[in-house]
Design an enzyme around this catalytic site. Structure first.
Site, PDB file in Angstrom:
ATOM      1  N   TYR A  82      15.302  30.693   6.860  1.00 35.71           N
ATOM      2  CA  TYR A  82      13.456  31.049   7.520  1.00 35.71           C
ATOM      3  C   TYR A  82      13.460  31.507   8.474  1.00 35.71           C
ATOM      4  CZ  TYR A  82      11.704  30.645   2.730  1.00 35.71           C
ATOM      5  OH  TYR A  82      11.481  30.422   1.146  1.00 35.71           O
ATOM      6  N   LYS A 130       0.683  -0.714  -0.308  1.00 30.27           N
ATOM      7  CA  LYS A 130       0.279   0.255  -0.243  1.00 30.27           C
ATOM      8  C   LYS A 130       0.822   0.809   0.112  1.00 30.27           C
ATOM      9  CE  LYS A 130      -0.216  -0.434   5.182  1.00 30.27           C
ATOM     10  NZ  LYS A 130      -0.924  -1.660   5.783  1.00 30.27           N
TER      11      LYS A 130
HETATM   12  C1  LIG Z   1      -0.203  -1.929   6.935  1.00 28.87           C
HETATM   13  C2  LIG Z   1      -0.466  -3.376   7.425  1.00 28.87           C
HETATM   14  C3  LIG Z   1       0.186  -4.519   7.466  1.00 28.87           C
HETATM   15  C4  LIG Z   1       1.404  -4.265   7.524  1.00 28.87           C
HETATM   16  O1  LIG Z   1       2.366  -3.684   8.038  1.00 28.87           O
HETATM   17  P1  LIG Z   1       3.639  -3.365   8.736  1.00 28.87           P
HETATM   18  O2  LIG Z   1       3.704  -2.596  10.207  1.00 28.87           O
HETATM   19  O3  LIG Z   1       3.953  -2.320   7.801  1.00 28.87           O
HETATM   20  O4  LIG Z   1       4.312  -4.607   8.372  1.00 28.87           O
HETATM   21  C5  LIG Z   1      -0.280  -5.621   7.741  1.00 28.87           C
HETATM   22  N1  LIG Z   1      -2.104  -5.855   8.072  1.00 28.87           N
HETATM   23  C6  LIG Z   1      -2.606  -4.719   7.901  1.00 28.87           C
HETATM   24  C7  LIG Z   1      -3.961  -4.719   7.900  1.00 28.87           C
HETATM   25  C8  LIG Z   1      -2.123  -3.595   7.090  1.00 28.87           C
HETATM   26  O5  LIG Z   1      -3.098  -2.090   7.530  1.00 28.87           O
END
Ligand SMILES: *Cc1c(COP(=O)(O)O)cnc(C)c1O
Length: 367
Positions: A263, A35
């Protein structure tokens, strides 16, 4: 070649990390979490390189559609499910596996009619974000098994505190989940990166002795060689950081003792020194929350940020004796300067830094 801040992504590191995690997962099926543009590493290049993944997980329908459009035919899961009834049809057209965590998603599914969907019933065992309460699991399983749209019912939950090995929430979550899935015959899924890496022993109960269903893990962060634990970096866990976020010096100037930088004159030099200006700023995803004093590598040595990160530029104190030249390389994070360390300076987590790169300069991929 001249460039501003850009990420160099090593796909072989991602493949190696995948293999490392798989070896620690008791033969579990691997749902690779890609994702948020594969945590900033690039959705399609990462999906194409992870040929061993049994499934991909993304958080948005659009991400899944992009994968399908690119010809990726590996199973794809949306663990959070769809956000509207219209999207349910679209998701099933794309043959996505869908999480179901609310009564409304359940209702859309029941009204859908005949389909052969793979559904992940999401149970909340302590995260208190998405998911039905544990006590409702048995009746929901029954309801979904009798739903005409459901072809393959699976059950999942998500850890809240797996990165803290002292915290017993994880033990409680595992216990609750075990009770639910002991009486369930389909596929199940529980662990994120921290769960896989810190709770290996505890997860064995799910991996073995399941006659009628497979056990899935869902690694995200660790695939990219980054540690989910506050006190360790990826290399400490046998992982290889896949991203080098790098830039170069585009100016060097003498700065007198007592002069301010940037800045608001937010930083004042305590000595006569040489200031390096790096072509990197929050417009590239180098966060403005990374404060003065945080480390940056210039020509393989650590120097410190002077003043506030601005949109396109960041100043660093090179020191009075510096011999660096315009065009010299700068590493913002990568092997020698772990993103975990930079995140700590910024008061955030490495997830946010890598997800936040903007690709103003396109990432470069190395196999
Ligand atoms: C993002 C997510 C993961 C992965 O988590 P990590 O900590 O990046 O390994 C796994 N399961 C779900 C449901 C998630 O939303």
């Amino acid at each position: 070649m001249s460039f501003g801040a850009r990420a160099l992504i090593r796909l072989d590191a991602i493949r190696d990390n995948f293999q490392t995690i798989k070896e620690r997962s008791h033969g579990a099926r691997m749902m690779a979490v890609i994702k948020a543009n594969a945590y900033g590493h690039g959705l399609l290049p990462v999906a194409r390189c992870l040929t061993g993944a049994d499934c991909f997980a993304v958080a948005r329908l659009g991400e899944a559609a992009d994968l399908r459009e690119a010809g990726i035919d590996t199973p794809i899961a949306l663990p959070g499910g769809v956000f509207s009834e219209t999207d349910l049809g679209k998701a099933l057209d794309l043959e996505l596996q869908l999480g179901v965590h609310t009564e409304s998603q359940l209702a859309w599914l029941e009204q859908f009619g005949q389909a052969n969907a793979t559904i992940w019933l999401k149970i909340d065992t302590g995260m208190n974000r998405l998911g039905f309460r544990s006590h409702a699991a048995a009746s929901l399983i029954d309801r979904l098994q009798n739903c005409a749209a459901v072809g393959d019912l699976r059950v999942m939950t998500h850890f809240a505190n797996a990165d803290d090995v002292e915290d017993d929430t994880t033990v409680s979550q595992i216990g609750q989940f075990r009770k639910i899935v002991d009486a369930f015959d389909g596929d199940i899924s529980i662990a994120n990166s921290a769960g896989i890496l810190a709770w290996e022993k505890d997860l064995e109960v799910f991996a073995g002795h399941r006659s009628n269903g497979r056990f899935w893990v869902r690694p995200g962060l660790a695939l990219y060689g980054i540690s989910p634990f506050a006190d360790r970096c990826g290399a400490d866990l046998g992982l290889r950081p896949a991203m080098r976020f790098e830039s170069q010096l585009i100016a060097i100037k003498a700065l007198g003792k007592g002069e301010t930088v940037g800045y608001g004159g937010a930083w004042r030099s305590g000595r006569d020194t040489l200031l390096g200006i790096v072509a990197a700023g929050y417009g590239d995803g180098y966060s403005r929350f990374i404060p003065a004093g945080s480390p940056v590598m210039v020509n393989d040595r650590r120097v410190k940020i002077a003043g506030l990160v601005s949109m396109d530029l960041t100043a660093v104190d090179l020191g009075p004796a510096a011999t660096d030249q315009v065009g010299d390389p700068v590493l913002l994070w990568g092997d020698e300067l772990p993103v975990e360390e930079v995140a700590k300076h910024a008061g955030t987590i490495p997830y946010q830094l890598v997800c936040g790169i903007t690709n103003r300069e396109e990432s470069v991929y190395e196999d």
